[in-house]
Design an enzyme around this catalytic site. Structure first.
Site, PDB file in Angstrom:
ATOM      1  N   ASN A 179      37.988  25.774  30.948  1.00  0.00           N
ATOM      2  CA  ASN A 179      38.800  26.835  31.550  1.00  0.00           C
ATOM      3  C   ASN A 179      37.966  27.489  32.649  1.00  0.00           C
ATOM      4  O   ASN A 179      37.038  28.241  32.352  1.00  0.00           O
ATOM      5  CB  ASN A 179      39.193  27.856  30.472  1.00  0.00           C
ATOM      6  CG  ASN A 179      39.858  29.088  31.062  1.00  0.00           C
ATOM      7  OD1 ASN A 179      40.307  29.081  32.210  1.00  0.00           O
ATOM      8  ND2 ASN A 179      39.928  30.157  30.276  1.00  0.00           N
ATOM      9  N   TRP A 180      38.297  27.178  33.882  1.00  0.00           N
ATOM     10  CA  TRP A 180      37.505  27.700  35.001  1.00  0.00           C
ATOM     11  C   TRP A 180      37.828  29.153  35.324  1.00  0.00           C
ATOM     12  O   TRP A 180      37.149  29.772  36.130  1.00  0.00           O
ATOM     13  CB  TRP A 180      37.707  26.812  36.242  1.00  0.00           C
ATOM     14  CG  TRP A 180      36.762  25.644  36.277  1.00  0.00           C
ATOM     15  CD1 TRP A 180      36.107  25.092  35.206  1.00  0.00           C
ATOM     16  CD2 TRP A 180      36.356  24.895  37.420  1.00  0.00           C
ATOM     17  NE1 TRP A 180      35.324  24.055  35.612  1.00  0.00           N
ATOM     18  CE2 TRP A 180      35.452  23.899  36.969  1.00  0.00           C
ATOM     19  CE3 TRP A 180      36.672  24.941  38.775  1.00  0.00           C
ATOM     20  CZ2 TRP A 180      34.856  22.983  37.847  1.00  0.00           C
ATOM     21  CZ3 TRP A 180      36.086  24.018  39.654  1.00  0.00           C
ATOM     22  CH2 TRP A 180      35.185  23.060  39.182  1.00  0.00           C
ATOM     23  N   LYS A 181      38.893  29.673  34.745  1.00  0.00           N
ATOM     24  CA  LYS A 181      39.322  31.049  35.060  1.00  0.00           C
ATOM     25  C   LYS A 181      39.447  31.187  36.591  1.00  0.00           C
ATOM     26  O   LYS A 181      39.841  30.230  37.240  1.00  0.00           O
ATOM     27  CB  LYS A 181      38.346  32.063  34.455  1.00  0.00           C
ATOM     28  CG  LYS A 181      38.068  31.769  32.979  1.00  0.00           C
ATOM     29  CD  LYS A 181      37.311  32.841  32.279  1.00  0.00           C
ATOM     30  CE  LYS A 181      37.105  32.422  30.828  1.00  0.00           C
ATOM     31  NZ  LYS A 181      36.564  33.486  30.000  1.00  0.00           N
ATOM     32  N   SER A 233      31.786  31.381  24.396  1.00  0.00           N
ATOM     33  CA  SER A 233      30.373  31.031  24.609  1.00  0.00           C
ATOM     34  C   SER A 233      29.981  29.692  23.995  1.00  0.00           C
ATOM     35  O   SER A 233      28.874  29.555  23.457  1.00  0.00           O
ATOM     36  CB  SER A 233      29.454  32.158  24.113  1.00  0.00           C
ATOM     37  OG  SER A 233      29.693  33.339  24.853  1.00  0.00           O
ATOM     38  N   GLU A 251      39.647  32.236  19.813  1.00  0.00           N
ATOM     39  CA  GLU A 251      38.624  32.764  20.716  1.00  0.00           C
ATOM     40  C   GLU A 251      38.370  34.228  20.386  1.00  0.00           C
ATOM     41  O   GLU A 251      39.090  35.114  20.875  1.00  0.00           O
ATOM     42  CB  GLU A 251      39.092  32.662  22.167  1.00  0.00           C
ATOM     43  CG  GLU A 251      39.343  31.244  22.642  1.00  0.00           C
ATOM     44  CD  GLU A 251      39.205  31.134  24.147  1.00  0.00           C
ATOM     45  OE1 GLU A 251      38.383  30.332  24.598  1.00  0.00           O
ATOM     46  OE2 GLU A 251      39.882  31.876  24.874  1.00  0.00           O
ATOM     47  N   GLY A 270      34.636  28.055  28.671  1.00  0.00           N
ATOM     48  CA  GLY A 270      34.733  28.789  29.923  1.00  0.00           C
ATOM     49  C   GLY A 270      33.527  28.505  30.803  1.00  0.00           C
ATOM     50  O   GLY A 270      33.444  27.469  31.460  1.00  0.00           O
ATOM     51  N   GLY A 271      32.558  29.412  30.782  1.00  0.00           N
ATOM     52  CA  GLY A 271      31.402  29.338  31.683  1.00  0.00           C
ATOM     53  C   GLY A 271      30.735  27.978  31.739  1.00  0.00           C
ATOM     54  O   GLY A 271      30.432  27.470  32.834  1.00  0.00           O
ATOM     55  N   HIS A 327      45.767  33.772  26.619  1.00  0.00           N
ATOM     56  CA  HIS A 327      44.312  33.979  26.704  1.00  0.00           C
ATOM     57  C   HIS A 327      44.046  35.482  26.638  1.00  0.00           C
ATOM     58  O   HIS A 327      44.828  36.289  27.156  1.00  0.00           O
ATOM     59  CB  HIS A 327      43.764  33.380  28.009  1.00  0.00           C
ATOM     60  CG  HIS A 327      42.260  33.370  28.031  1.00  0.00           C
ATOM     61  ND1 HIS A 327      41.532  34.507  28.314  1.00  0.00           N
ATOM     62  CD2 HIS A 327      41.372  32.398  27.766  1.00  0.00           C
ATOM     63  CE1 HIS A 327      40.244  34.219  28.220  1.00  0.00           C
ATOM     64  NE2 HIS A 327      40.120  32.940  27.892  1.00  0.00           N
ATOM     65  N   GLY A 339      32.368  34.901  27.116  1.00  0.00           N
ATOM     66  CA  GLY A 339      31.538  35.244  28.265  1.00  0.00           C
ATOM     67  C   GLY A 339      30.364  36.150  27.930  1.00  0.00           C
ATOM     68  O   GLY A 339      29.727  36.699  28.825  1.00  0.00           O
ATOM     69  N   GLU A 398      42.225  37.380  28.223  1.00  0.00           N
ATOM     70  CA  GLU A 398      42.193  38.082  29.514  1.00  0.00           C
ATOM     71  C   GLU A 398      43.613  38.356  30.016  1.00  0.00           C
ATOM     72  O   GLU A 398      43.866  39.364  30.672  1.00  0.00           O
ATOM     73  CB  GLU A 398      41.365  37.265  30.519  1.00  0.00           C
ATOM     74  CG  GLU A 398      39.881  37.309  30.162  1.00  0.00           C
ATOM     75  CD  GLU A 398      39.089  36.072  30.548  1.00  0.00           C
ATOM     76  OE1 GLU A 398      39.533  35.298  31.399  1.00  0.00           O
ATOM     77  OE2 GLU A 398      37.995  35.881  29.953  1.00  0.00           O
TER      78      GLU A 398
HETATM   79  P1  PGA Z   1      33.330  31.357  27.718  1.00  0.00           P
HETATM   80  O1  PGA Z   1      34.930  31.496  27.875  1.00  0.00           O
HETATM   81  O2  PGA Z   1      33.053  29.950  27.253  1.00  0.00           O
HETATM   82  O3  PGA Z   1      32.776  31.636  29.077  1.00  0.00           O
HETATM   83  O4  PGA Z   1      32.914  32.363  26.695  1.00  0.00           O
HETATM   84  C1  PGA Z   1      35.812  30.894  26.979  1.00  0.00           C
HETATM   85  C2  PGA Z   1      37.244  31.223  27.354  1.00  0.00           C
HETATM   86  O5  PGA Z   1      37.511  32.378  27.706  1.00  0.00           O
HETATM   87  O6  PGA Z   1      38.139  30.349  27.302  1.00  0.00           O
END
Ligand code: PGA
Length: 246
Positions: free
Chosen positions: A10-12, A203, A158, A224-225, A88, A164, A90
């Site tokens: 997930n590149w956001k 993470s 999650e 994500g990251g 998600h 993050g 966010e």
């Molecule tokens: P992260 O994000 O791996 O950077 O913690 C995961 C996500 O929000 O899907």
């Protein structure tokens, strides 16, 4: 039943066309694991890599019409998308998405043949208050009321406090919540529950992916990251592949 793991990036709101091009050149896939990438949606139409599926980071609950800025499931399908994240944390936090809306989005995705990746997870305050199962049950409730949808979803657990932040749930804590999610589905349909893919996200990195993916109810990762770097993502794919019997 053995469930093929799914590793999804997930590149956001990160990356540019050039970075995506490099990622697609460098990502290494394996037939043991399903892999997918959710880049920012405007790059979906031009992204292609044999063996890699693509997903959107969000999808409208509506079909066509007056919804400025939104993308419908039919449009995402039209450009070759296979998955759509829904709910998600966010989106829930910054766009005030409710549990009901998230279930409607999952339904809209399924209606067009997209696989929704239904995200759930508690905040730190909710965990400290001992409310994890209650929060997850409330998030899942409107989805579990949709008999035509529940057999076609992937769930991603999650924990919000792990996204993050570099803090990961311990594999035991994650396993406990994953098992709880499966029992929630089993209360509606045991067969669907047994085949349900439940991803862990928050993470996930090359050094913790193997342990997380080795847990019995963790069927892959939402990354994500660490998905922004093809080398890290490749290591996570390999970690998930190592959990699959030869
Ligand atoms: P992260 O994000 O791996 O950077 O913690 C995961 C996500 O929000 O899907």
């Amino acid at each position: 039943m053995s469930i093929t793991p799914l590793v999804m990036g997930n590149w956001k709101m990160n990356g540019r066309a050039e970075a995506l091009q490099h990622f697609l050149e460098d990502v290494q896939l394996t037939t043991k694991v399903d892999t997918a990438l959710c880049p920012p949606s405007l790059y979906l139409a031009s992204a292609f890599k044999a063996g890699l599926a693509f997903g959107a980071q969000d999808v409208s609950a509506e079909t066509d019409g007056a919804r400025t800025g939104e993308l419908s499931a039919a449009m995402l399908k039209d450009v070759g998308c296979a998955y759509a994240l829904v709910g998600h944390s966010e989106r829930r936090e910054y766009h005030a998405e409710t549990n009901e809306l998230v279930a409607e989005k999952a339904s809209a995705a399924v209606a067009q043949g997209l696989v929704p990746v239904f995200c759930v997870g508690e905040t730190l305050a909710q965990r400290e208050a001992g409310e994890v199962e209650q929060v997850i049950a409330e998030q899942l409730a409107p989805l579990l009321a949709l008999p035509d949808v529940i057999g076609k979803v992937v769930v991603a657990y999650e924990p919000v406090w792990a996204i993050g932040t570099g803090k990961t749930a311990s594999s035991e804590d994650a396993q406990q919540v994953h098992a709880y999610i499966r029992t929630q589905f089993a209360a509606v349909d045991a067969k669907i529950a047994a085949a349900l893919r439940i991803l862990y996200g928050g993470s996930v990195k090359p050094d913790n992916a193997a342990e997380l993916c080795s847990m019995p109810d963790i069927n892959g990762a939402l990354v994500g990251g660490a998905s922004l770097d093809a080398a890290s993502f490749n290591e996570i794919i390999q970690a998930a592949a190592a959990t699959v019997a030869a």
